[in-house]
Design a protein around this motif. Sequence first.
Motif, PDB file in Angstrom:
ATOM      1  N   ARG A   2      40.165  45.470  26.718  1.00 41.28           N
ATOM      2  CA  ARG A   2      38.826  45.852  27.178  1.00 41.28           C
ATOM      3  C   ARG A   2      38.869  46.310  28.629  1.00 41.28           C
ATOM      4  N   ASP A   4      36.553  46.054  31.035  1.00 40.49           N
ATOM      5  CA  ASP A   4      36.107  45.053  32.002  1.00 40.49           C
ATOM      6  C   ASP A   4      37.169  43.985  32.257  1.00 40.49           C
ATOM      7  N   LYS A   5      37.860  43.583  31.219  1.00 36.51           N
ATOM      8  CA  LYS A   5      38.902  42.564  31.376  1.00 36.51           C
ATOM      9  C   LYS A   5      40.073  43.124  32.182  1.00 36.51           C
ATOM     10  N   TRP A   6      40.454  44.373  31.918  1.00 37.32           N
ATOM     11  CA  TRP A   6      41.559  44.970  32.666  1.00 37.32           C
ATOM     12  C   TRP A   6      41.206  45.100  34.151  1.00 37.32           C
ATOM     13  N   TRP A   8      39.206  43.290  35.871  1.00 37.73           N
ATOM     14  CA  TRP A   8      39.220  41.946  36.442  1.00 37.73           C
ATOM     15  C   TRP A   8      40.651  41.450  36.635  1.00 37.73           C
ATOM     16  N   CYS A   9      41.511  41.634  35.631  1.00 41.69           N
ATOM     17  CA  CYS A   9      42.913  41.206  35.734  1.00 41.69           C
ATOM     18  C   CYS A   9      43.652  41.965  36.836  1.00 41.69           C
ATOM     19  N   TYR A  13      37.657  43.784  40.832  1.00 39.93           N
ATOM     20  CA  TYR A  13      36.384  43.098  41.005  1.00 39.93           C
ATOM     21  C   TYR A  13      36.613  41.598  40.928  1.00 39.93           C
ATOM     22  N   THR A  15      34.782  39.127  39.685  1.00 34.11           N
ATOM     23  CA  THR A  15      34.469  38.462  38.420  1.00 34.11           C
ATOM     24  C   THR A  15      34.473  39.473  37.286  1.00 34.11           C
ATOM     25  N   ARG A  16      34.676  38.954  36.094  1.00 31.73           N
ATOM     26  CA  ARG A  16      34.632  39.827  34.928  1.00 31.73           C
ATOM     27  C   ARG A  16      33.214  40.328  34.690  1.00 31.73           C
ATOM     28  N   ALA A  19      32.689  43.322  36.836  1.00 29.50           N
ATOM     29  CA  ALA A  19      33.375  44.474  36.242  1.00 29.50           C
ATOM     30  C   ALA A  19      32.567  45.026  35.068  1.00 29.50           C
ATOM     31  N   ALA A  20      32.042  44.143  34.232  1.00 31.70           N
ATOM     32  CA  ALA A  20      31.229  44.558  33.085  1.00 31.70           C
ATOM     33  C   ALA A  20      29.960  45.257  33.547  1.00 31.70           C
ATOM     34  N   ARG A  68      44.836  36.618  34.624  1.00 31.81           N
ATOM     35  CA  ARG A  68      44.567  37.148  35.957  1.00 31.81           C
ATOM     36  C   ARG A  68      45.466  36.401  36.931  1.00 31.81           C
TER      37      ARG A  68
END
Length: 83
Positions: A2, A4-6, A8-9, A13, A15-16, A19-20, A68
């Motif tokens: 995803r 947003d997860k990428w 964040w990792c 950003y 927080t996730r 990012a979302a 992360r």
Amino acid sequence: MRLDKWLWCARFYKTRAMAAEYCDQGRIRVNGAVTTKAHYAVKPGDLLTLPQGSRVRIVEVLAFAERRGPAPEAERLYAEHQA
């Protein structure tokens, strides 16, 4: 993985959720196209254009992360490109 997860990792950003939110607002471009979906599936080779503070960054997705990790680990997930 995803978008947003990428993000964040890769530590773009804090927080996730943040990012979302950027994804949902249409502030992230994937390969030049605006995306409004945090669940967009990124793959190695994708070019992301994203705002970070007062600058705009263009990065290429190189790899994925299981978790992360620390900043040096996160830097291996992408390559920076000049605008």
